[in-house]
Design a protein around this motif. Structure first.
Motif: not given
Length: 363
Positions: A1-13, A41-46
């Protein structure tokens, strides 16, 4: 799992196992200033882990994932950390229709096609369409799902709303639904009896290309024959006809189907408005209109026309609606004869269109 900058109006996974498609989706979404991809995420578990730790405003979910698939991941997320989920997938094989709509039954709000490849003529339009719907879906307040067994649902006591005087005259039932509609329609249609003495005409707002799979999925559990409507076909009791992609579904003189390429109504084709308007014009007291969960106001004004023409008008109540836009607008306009939860809608429709002997014996 990779994460990015969460500072925004609509935060999408973004949940997608193909790195190429994942990268293209992230680029397409982050090109809009109101969207920020906070993780992939690359998988359901992630996906389940990321939903719990990142708490995104919205999740785009692929179905075919290694290990835990999109259906299982959606169930887990909606059970533990409810989040608006939109299925974003490529063109489906009809054999996958059951999986697709089980995901919606598990709590996904909508099914959308993946954007076409960058550089293709349709790319910009397909991205704009995806972004538009994602923004709308991010505003929906979702609730935790507990997934009771089907037999427990069937055991719920059925209410018995009063049957109106023209009940035995109802020969056509028009149903309109949008966001949250597919699992509810599956529930309603699977509960209607095989001797229903009325035709059911159905408009479900759905991304183009998925309606045929939707019909295939509904067929699995219904005792009534279900098919895509065809222009000119007779409207007969005991059948369910679904509006095909890109066509308004209407009743025509002579009790036949009319498919229309008239301009979109409320920005939609098919629209619930076109169906209800035709019921008011040609069926009146011999019809019932049902407006279910959905965003916007499609069909609300036309449901009032149907009520004024003597038809029976039913809307889903607030408590059971995923989105109360369409039913709420109908109530505001005084278009509804009945405001009911799903169990009571099923019961009332069954009694409205019961064969004459059964209707008399239960009155």
């Amino acid at each position: 799992m990779k994460t990015g900058n969460a500072n925004s109006m609509i935060r999408v996974l973004v949940v997608e196992d193909s790195k190429t498609v994942q990268k293209a989706l992230v680029a397409a979404l982050e090109a809009d200033p109101e969207l920020r991809v906070v993780g992939t995420a690359d998988s359901g578990e992630e996906a389940v882990e990321a939903a719990g730790t990142l708490r995104p405003d919205l999740i785009t979910m692929d179905i075919n994932l290694p290990g835990m698939d999109g259906f299982q991941a959606t169930r887990a997320i909606m059970s533990n950390c409810p989040t608006p989920i939109v299925v974003v997938t490529g063109k489906l094989d009809p054999r996958d229709s059951d999986t697709l709509f089980r995901v919606m039954q598990a709590g996904a709000l909508m099914v959308l096609g993946k954007p076409t490849a960058p550089g293709t003529p349709e790319h910009a339009e397909s991205v704009a369409r995806l972004v538009h719907h994602l923004k709308l879906m991010s505003e929906i307040k979702v609730v935790r799902r507990s997934f009771p067994e089907a037999r427990a649902l069937a055991a719920l006591p059925a209410a018995r709303p009063a049957v109106p005087g023209n009940a035995g005259q109802v020969k056509v039932i028009g149903i309109g639904a949008s966001t949250g509609g597919p699992p509810l329609l599956q529930r309603i249609l699977s509960s209607l009896p095989e001797d229903l003495n009325a035709a059911v005409l159905l408009v479900q707002h759905m991304a183009e290309g998925f309606t045929e799979n939707f019909v295939a999925w509904l067929k699995h559990s219904s005792r009534l024959p279900i098919s895509l409507a065809q222009d000119g076909m007779p409207i007969e009791p005991g059948q369910v006809l679904v509006a095909p992609d890109g066509h308004h579904l209407e009743v025509a003189p002579g009790n036949r189907v009319a498919l229309s390429l008239a301009p979109p109504d409320n920005g939609l084709r098919p629209s619930v408005a076109a169906l209800f308007r035709s019921l008011a014009r040609y069926c009146g007291r011999q019809s019932a209109g049902v407006l279910l969960t959905g965003m916007g106001s499609d069909g609300a004004k036309e449901l009032k026309l149907l009520r004024q023409a003597g038809g029976i008008t039913i809307v889903q109540n607030r408590e059971s609606s995923v989105v109360f836009g369409m039913p709420g607008e109908a109530i505001r306009l005084d278009a509804a004869s009945y405001v009911l939860p799903p169990e009571e809608i099923i019961e009332l429709l069954t009694r409205l269109a019961a064969p004459a002997p059964a209707l008399l014996s239960r009155s």
